[in-house]
Design a protein around this motif. Structure first.
Motif, PDB file in Angstrom:
ATOM      1  N   ARG A 100       0.840  -1.191   0.000  1.00 24.63           N
ATOM      2  CA  ARG A 100       0.000   0.000   0.000  1.00 24.63           C
ATOM      3  C   ARG A 100       0.887   1.258   0.000  1.00 24.63           C
ATOM      4  N   ILE A 101       0.389   2.270  -0.667  1.00 23.86           N
ATOM      5  CA  ILE A 101       1.089   3.553  -0.713  1.00 23.86           C
ATOM      6  C   ILE A 101       0.165   4.613  -0.135  1.00 23.86           C
ATOM      7  N   SER A 102       0.599   5.229   0.962  1.00 22.27           N
ATOM      8  CA  SER A 102      -0.226   6.229   1.660  1.00 22.27           C
ATOM      9  C   SER A 102      -1.590   5.661   2.023  1.00 22.27           C
ATOM     10  N   GLY A 103      -1.597   4.365   2.361  1.00 23.44           N
ATOM     11  CA  GLY A 103      -2.834   3.732   2.786  1.00 23.44           C
ATOM     12  C   GLY A 103      -3.717   3.283   1.650  1.00 23.44           C
ATOM     13  N   ARG A 104      -3.316   3.558   0.406  1.00 18.55           N
ATOM     14  CA  ARG A 104      -4.150   3.187  -0.745  1.00 18.55           C
ATOM     15  C   ARG A 104      -3.652   1.868  -1.334  1.00 18.55           C
ATOM     16  N   LYS A 105      -4.602   1.067  -1.836  1.00 18.74           N
ATOM     17  CA  LYS A 105      -4.199  -0.186  -2.471  1.00 18.74           C
ATOM     18  C   LYS A 105      -3.558   0.117  -3.820  1.00 18.74           C
ATOM     19  N   THR A 106      -2.698  -0.788  -4.252  1.00 16.36           N
ATOM     20  CA  THR A 106      -1.945  -0.561  -5.480  1.00 16.36           C
ATOM     21  C   THR A 106      -2.083  -1.718  -6.457  1.00 16.36           C
ATOM     22  N   TRP A 107      -1.745  -1.401  -7.712  1.00 16.14           N
ATOM     23  CA  TRP A 107      -1.846  -2.387  -8.783  1.00 16.14           C
ATOM     24  C   TRP A 107      -0.525  -2.468  -9.546  1.00 16.14           C
ATOM     25  N   VAL A 108      -0.183  -3.686  -9.903  1.00 18.12           N
ATOM     26  CA  VAL A 108       0.998  -3.879 -10.750  1.00 18.12           C
ATOM     27  C   VAL A 108       0.538  -3.711 -12.194  1.00 18.12           C
ATOM     28  N   CYS A 109       1.149  -2.779 -12.898  1.00 18.07           N
ATOM     29  CA  CYS A 109       0.748  -2.483 -14.283  1.00 18.07           C
ATOM     30  C   CYS A 109       1.932  -2.610 -15.231  1.00 18.07           C
ATOM     31  N   ARG A 110       1.620  -3.066 -16.429  1.00 15.10           N
ATOM     32  CA  ARG A 110       2.651  -3.130 -17.464  1.00 15.10           C
ATOM     33  C   ARG A 110       2.399  -2.012 -18.462  1.00 15.10           C
ATOM     34  N   CYS A 111       3.465  -1.258 -18.730  1.00 12.80           N
ATOM     35  CA  CYS A 111       3.368  -0.142 -19.670  1.00 12.80           C
ATOM     36  C   CYS A 111       3.577  -0.649 -21.096  1.00 12.80           C
ATOM     37  N   ASP A 112       3.060   0.068 -22.058  1.00 14.63           N
ATOM     38  CA  ASP A 112       3.217  -0.311 -23.462  1.00 14.63           C
ATOM     39  C   ASP A 112       4.682  -0.380 -23.879  1.00 14.63           C
TER      40      ASP A 112
END
Length: 250
Positions: free
Chosen positions: A23-35
């Motif tokens: 979590r970052i600043s209490g927010r959930k996060t997602w692993v993303c792949r960029c183009d």
């Protein structure tokens, strides 16, 4: 939205790959792949809003801006900027002579400076030349513009005063270079009522000639009393400086 529905969704350049436990600043996060192939951890609140790539988009945009705007600190950019300001900025000192008269810039150049840069370079742009409208009442557009020297542009101004002398017709600026007589002197003479022929053909008075007023000329040369200043000075020039100095002493 169910977290499972986020997998595979695309936000800008990013595609959601999986949910992260971090979590970052209490927010959930997602692993993303960029183009571009990089991966990035993005919070749910930033995804698709403040963050749309791994950072490559910002770099790509900056690179394009540098390409288009690459001459930002160079004269060609100022040529384009001043052209726009003259036509659309009511506070510009020259607006009255351009935008105020209905002169405009074609949409192609006004909306895309890069288009203007390409046209300028292809059509002979150089730092010692200036943009000129062939028809001084026409707009800034490819078919009506060219790059010429500042001297040539002065001769293409709509307010140029043309003077004919010795069978030639030239602007005041051209007569200045031809006769070695300052344009300010010619203009001053015209404002004082001199005819055009006399304004360009009469040499400047010598210092000793300026010392003597019209009154003294008439006093010592009564035969010139009914003549104009120009005729009087021409007559006096026919005498030698010594003879004149002897007749008129200070």
């Amino acid at each position: 939205m169910d977290d499972s529905n986020m997998i595979g969704r695309k936000f800008g350049y990013l595609t959601v790959v999986s949910k992260s436990d971090k979590r970052i600043s209490g927010r959930k996060t997602w692993v993303c792949r960029c183009d571009c192939g990089n991966t990035k951890l993005v919070t749910d609140t930033a995804l698709g809003k403040s963050t749309i790539s791994c950072g490559c988009y910002r770099r790509e945009r900056a690179s394009k801006l540098n390409l288009k705007h690459g001459m930002y600190k160079k004269r060609i950019y100022r040529v384009w900027r001043c052209m726009i300001n003259r036509c659309y900025d009511k506070n510009h000192e020259s607006f009255e002579d351009y935008g105020g008269r209905g002169i405009s810039v074609c949409d192609e150049w006004r909306n895309d400076r890069n288009s203007f840069f390409k046209w300028a370079i292809k059509n002979g742009y150089s730092d010692d030349l200036t943009i000129d409208r062939i028809d001084v009442n026409g707009n800034y557009e490819p078919s009506n513009c060219r790059f010429i020297s500042k001297i040539e542009q002065q001769n293409n101004k709509r307010n140029n005063h043309l003077i004919s002398y010795n069978g030639e017709t030239k602007t005041i600026a051209e007569w200045e270079r031809t006769l070695n007589l300052k344009a300010g002197t010619i203009n001053s003479r015209l404002r004082r009522g001199w005819n055009e022929n006399d304004a360009v053909s009469t040499p400047l008075m010598k210092r000793w000639e300026r010392k003597y007023s019209r009154q003294k000329i008439q006093q010592h040369h009564p035969e010139l009393a009914g003549t104009s200043d120009i005729e009087a000075m021409r007559a006096i020039r026919e005498e030698s400086f010594k003879d004149y100095a002897r007749k008129v002493s200070v």
